[in-house]
Design a protein around this motif. Sequence first.
Motif, short mmCIF file in Angstrom:
data_model
loop_
_atom_site.label_atom_id
_atom_site.label_comp_id
_atom_site.label_asym_id
_atom_site.label_seq_id
_atom_site.Cartn_x
_atom_site.Cartn_y
_atom_site.Cartn_z
N VAL A 159 -10.22 6.83 -12.37
CA VAL A 159 -11.68 6.85 -12.28
C VAL A 159 -12.26 6.54 -13.66
N ALA B 197 -18.98 9.43 -5.55
CA ALA B 197 -17.62 9.66 -5.07
C ALA B 197 -17.31 8.84 -3.82
N LEU C 262 -15.26 5.54 -4.28
CA LEU C 262 -13.92 5.53 -4.88
C LEU C 262 -12.87 5.09 -3.85
N TYR D 210 -17.47 5.61 -11.73
CA TYR D 210 -18.18 6.83 -11.33
C TYR D 210 -19.28 7.11 -12.36
#
Length: 525
Positions: free
Chosen positions: A262, A273, A276, A295
């Motif tokens: 991340v 989130a 992802l 992120y």
Amino acid sequence: MAAPIPFAPPVTSATFPSRRMGDPPRIHRCSGVIIGPMRRIRILRRPALAAVAAAAWLALSAPVFAGGDAGAPARAAERGPMREWLRAAGLAPQQVGAIALPLDGSPALLAHEAAHPLNPASTIKLITTYAGLVLLGPEFRWRTEARLRGRLEAGVLHGDLVLRGGGDPKLVIEDLTEFVGLMRAGGLEEIAGDLVIDDAIFDDGARSVDEFDGDPSQPYNVRPFGALMNFKAARIVVRPDGRRADLAFDPALADVAVDNRVRPVGGPCRFGAGGLLVRGRGRADAPVVSVTGAYSRACGEQGVFAAMLDHRQFVHALFKAAWQAAGGRWAGRTRIERGAAVGEPWLVWTSPRTLADVVRDINKFSNNVMTRQLMLQLAAEAGIQPATSGDARRVMWGWLAAQGLQFPDLVLDNGAGLSRDARTSAAHLAQLLRHAASGPHAELLRESLPVAGVDGTMQARFVDEPLAGRAWIKTGSLNDVRSIAGYVQAASGRGYAVALIVNGPGAAASRSLQDQFLRWVHANG
């Protein structure tokens, strides 16, 4: 002809307790699972059911089809303004099937290509859940059994702990924690052998997920398993910390490595989130979950639910973490051994949820794997073990025929609607709903459906409109498929079973057509 079936006062948002417990639930399109903090997931229990029951809208009466023509709805002539609406929506007539069928046995109020078989998406769950209520009974509960294969001496099991899965569609971390607590209270402190999973109740193939849309991390792609735990999914919690982002599993998973890729980025909260990429890799006995993507630090802490690992790996990781959290000791492996559960169980975990509770969860939030587990359970409880999807389909077809519901074009596939092969017609969905409305489980099935303007997948629709609280509608959604089916209480007080299915290009933009259809039935019925 039967007398009209009376309705109760409309359902309002006060009828149901709020489901918000911390983070608000999220529902995956394409029929997902309830998404929220996993250790806080629960279902609406008896107080909500009692509140609705007090306002029951379906009085029990003689079956609508007794002495009548069960096939009549499928032959309904074209009625109503549907073709005019389709022209305005840019949809071809053959893309759509629709019907509004009075519950009192009268001819259809509206019908368009009602007998044309189409992909119904998640509205096919109505067939599976109604069959479950009738064949298993609303008070049916699932059992998971534990056996000791070896001597238990001074707190140490000199052998294997065997868990026999009972097909429970919603054995979540809270349940496993309590089951582990019972084992600890029973004197078990250390397992010297292995954890053995007996999944003999089902046989749905070796794969743990379907890659229906190319994303195996989506919880709605999880396949059934006799010892399913926590939907085979966990929440990946992201906590940005300067130049890095910390990751954690909720609930905890033991013996699972995390490949954290991340990249925290600056600026406003644009990358959360949900964007992802989650994938699994590594050896069978050393799984790795890789999390990749940008992120935004400005998003703060967030979480996303993801399906991960295979069923055996997930049960191992979840059980071991729960066992260690309870103070237990265990360094063994987990393996699947069909038929390992021999003799009387040492302990039995009985689900705190009834079938009625599970049906409510399935229909309110369109949970796929729960539906598929329920469908297999129908065959297992009929004495067919291990039960396959083919067995379950045969049980359901036999039950439909016994009810006088002849659906020659029905293709059930997995019974959940996450399928390109499933088929039924709007007329057959309405016919099933009208049949259910005259039976002993009418209220339970109706109250399991999302209520317009109140809850579930219909919570944000028709808010503050006359239809709010007067329509109980199951929704369905796939690429190039949109569908609705359920009940409408018209302004006149008459009840209707309704269904509308749209397939092909333009389906994604057909919500306004659905709304127009439901408003028209409410106003003109």
